[in-house]
Write a protein that holds these residues in place. Structure first.
Motif, PDB file in Angstrom:
ATOM      1  N   THR A 136       0.833  -1.207   0.000  1.00 19.46           N
ATOM      2  CA  THR A 136       0.000   0.000   0.000  1.00 19.46           C
ATOM      3  C   THR A 136       0.864   1.253   0.000  1.00 19.46           C
ATOM      4  OG1 THR A 136      -1.837  -1.087   1.156  1.00 19.46           O
ATOM      5  CG2 THR A 136      -1.732   1.313   1.294  1.00 19.46           C
ATOM      6  N   ARG A 140       1.234   4.020  -3.074  1.00 17.24           N
ATOM      7  CA  ARG A 140       0.795   5.390  -2.844  1.00 17.24           C
ATOM      8  C   ARG A 140       1.955   6.374  -2.951  1.00 17.24           C
ATOM      9  NH1 ARG A 140      -4.206   5.682   1.356  1.00 17.24           N
ATOM     10  NH2 ARG A 140      -3.781   7.864   0.945  1.00 17.24           N
ATOM     11  N   GLU A 144       1.810   9.268  -5.880  1.00 11.14           N
ATOM     12  CA  GLU A 144       1.776  10.640  -5.358  1.00 11.14           C
ATOM     13  C   GLU A 144       2.995  11.436  -5.816  1.00 11.14           C
ATOM     14  OE1 GLU A 144      -0.694  11.969  -3.836  1.00 11.14           O
ATOM     15  OE2 GLU A 144      -1.458  10.810  -2.146  1.00 11.14           O
ATOM     16  N   SER A 219      -5.792  11.312  -1.583  1.00 18.34           N
ATOM     17  CA  SER A 219      -4.444  11.804  -1.854  1.00 18.34           C
ATOM     18  C   SER A 219      -4.152  12.982  -0.925  1.00 18.34           C
ATOM     19  CB  SER A 219      -4.316  12.223  -3.317  1.00 18.34           C
ATOM     20  OG  SER A 219      -5.351  13.112  -3.672  1.00 18.34           O
ATOM     21  N   VAL A 251      -5.640   9.750  -5.527  1.00 20.98           N
ATOM     22  CA  VAL A 251      -5.583   8.513  -4.747  1.00 20.98           C
ATOM     23  C   VAL A 251      -6.897   8.315  -4.016  1.00 20.98           C
ATOM     24  CG1 VAL A 251      -4.546   7.396  -2.715  1.00 20.98           C
ATOM     25  CG2 VAL A 251      -3.094   8.482  -4.423  1.00 20.98           C
ATOM     26  N   ASP A 253      -8.304   5.262  -1.524  1.00 20.82           N
ATOM     27  CA  ASP A 253      -8.018   4.002  -0.851  1.00 20.82           C
ATOM     28  C   ASP A 253      -9.212   3.642   0.033  1.00 20.82           C
ATOM     29  OD1 ASP A 253      -7.022   1.832   0.517  1.00 20.82           O
ATOM     30  OD2 ASP A 253      -5.051   2.705   0.842  1.00 20.82           O
ATOM     31  N   TYR A 280      -4.568   5.841  -8.361  1.00 16.60           N
ATOM     32  CA  TYR A 280      -4.540   4.719  -7.407  1.00 16.60           C
ATOM     33  C   TYR A 280      -5.952   4.510  -6.893  1.00 16.60           C
ATOM     34  CZ  TYR A 280      -3.151   2.052  -3.195  1.00 16.60           C
ATOM     35  OH  TYR A 280      -3.001   1.097  -2.222  1.00 16.60           O
TER      36      TYR A 280
END
Length: 327
Positions: A136, A140, A144, A219, A251, A253, A280
């Motif tokens: 993870t 990321r 990023e 993000s 991002v 998640d 992501y």
């Protein structure tokens, strides 16, 4: 050192038959370790400064461990650098463990490469004491742009090196280790989390607009305005009411979120129609059962994680992600 010899002489008097007393002091243990790490790099008379630094840790094992791990990561420390640290520790006004720990963390943080510092600060968005998967973090960090190299493979390799360095310096703790010895997940301790949170806020990585308990979903530079009373499922129920700031998110998640079932199956369609810059997207461990055709709208997507969901393998045939690096 004089006090140490006096105490040792007194202890010897109590030993029968006469022998050297057994010494189990933490200070002695960490001094021996520090000397072993630096004996090939430092002058012979530098042992005293190592002893003084560890002595100023007031037998706090966290502080001593941080120092020794910093030496292990970089044993080529100059006497000037170590003297500066020792003086800083001696000048701590109230000698509190919290302030001494901050000095020691600053010492090991200061000589990290700039991108490693950013990766460490990034961890402030995650809850303390909660295991975070290596995969993870690597994914990321890469999307990023916290670590960048000439190509994807080199960037991922560099991110893995960063992860290992943070573990080596004891800035994150191993939570799960593979049979080959590789750390698969890590945990952030309270003192390190507090230290990096302050720095992250100063550098704008942990924004004031986004409640801390929601930060890990998005993000870092997203400009969202979400309050502590907001819930992540309520955010998606009103996704199309959100401003254009949502379209800038890179991002997302959502690992472990269970709000994709029943009448909420349209949430993923909304995500794919609104967040077109996503790089992501993790849906791991959610109650997702299918991927909508709109998934192909995410033309910037590099990482898509649908592990531990009920999405059947044949349902992924229609997924065409031109920039996909990990699926």
């Amino acid at each position: 050192m004089l006090t140490f010899e006096v105490n040792r002489a007194e202890a010897r008097q109590y030993c029968w038959p006469q022998r050297e007393p057994i010494d189990y002091s933490l200070l002695g243990l960490y001094c021996d370790t520090a000397l072993e790490l630096t004996k090939m790099e430092m002058a012979e008379d530098s042992w005293q400064i190592l002893h003084d630094i560890l002595d100023n840790c007031k037998s706090n094992e966290f502080c001593m461990k941080i120092f020794v791990h910093a030496l292990y990561a970089n044993p080529k420390r100059s006497s000037e650098e170590l003297c500066k640290l020792c003086k800083a520790l001696q000048q701590v006004s109230d000698n509190s463990m919290n302030n001494i720990a901050k000095k020691m963390l600053k010492f090991t943080y200061s000589d990290l490469p700039k991108d490693y510092k950013l990766c460490l600060m990034y961890l402030a968005i995650f809850p303390r004491r909660q295991p975070i998967r290596r995969s993870t973090l690597i994914g990321r960090w890469v999307v990023e742009g916290l670590v960048t190299k000439e190509d994807w493979e080199s960037t991922v390799r560099h991110a893995n090196q960063c992860f290992d360095v943070l573990v080596t310096r004891w800035l994150v703790y191993p939570a799960d280790t593979s049979s080959t010895g590789q750390v698969k997940s890590c945990v952030i301790g309270d003192q390190v989390h507090g230290f990096i949170t302050k720095i992250a806020r100063k550098h704008g990585i942990l924004g004031k607009r986004l409640s801390h308990h929601l930060a890990r979903y998005f993000s870092i530079f997203n400009h969202l305005r979400l309050h502590s009373s907001d819930r992540i499922d309520k955010f998606f129920s009103k996704l199309f009411e959100e401003s254009s700031r949502v379209s800038l998110i890179k991002v997302l998640d959502l690992e472990g979120c269970q709000f994709f079932g029943g009448k909420n199956q349209h949430y993923l369609k909304d995500i794919c129609s609104k967040m077109l810059l996503l790089k992501y997207l993790s849906l791991r461990g959610t109650n997702l059962t299918k991927l909508p055709s709109e998934i192909n709208n995410l033309r910037e997507l590099e990482i898509l994680d649908i592990r531990q969901t009920n999405v059947p393998a044949p349902a992924t045939v229609h997924v065409i992600l031109l920039k996909s690096k990990r699926f």
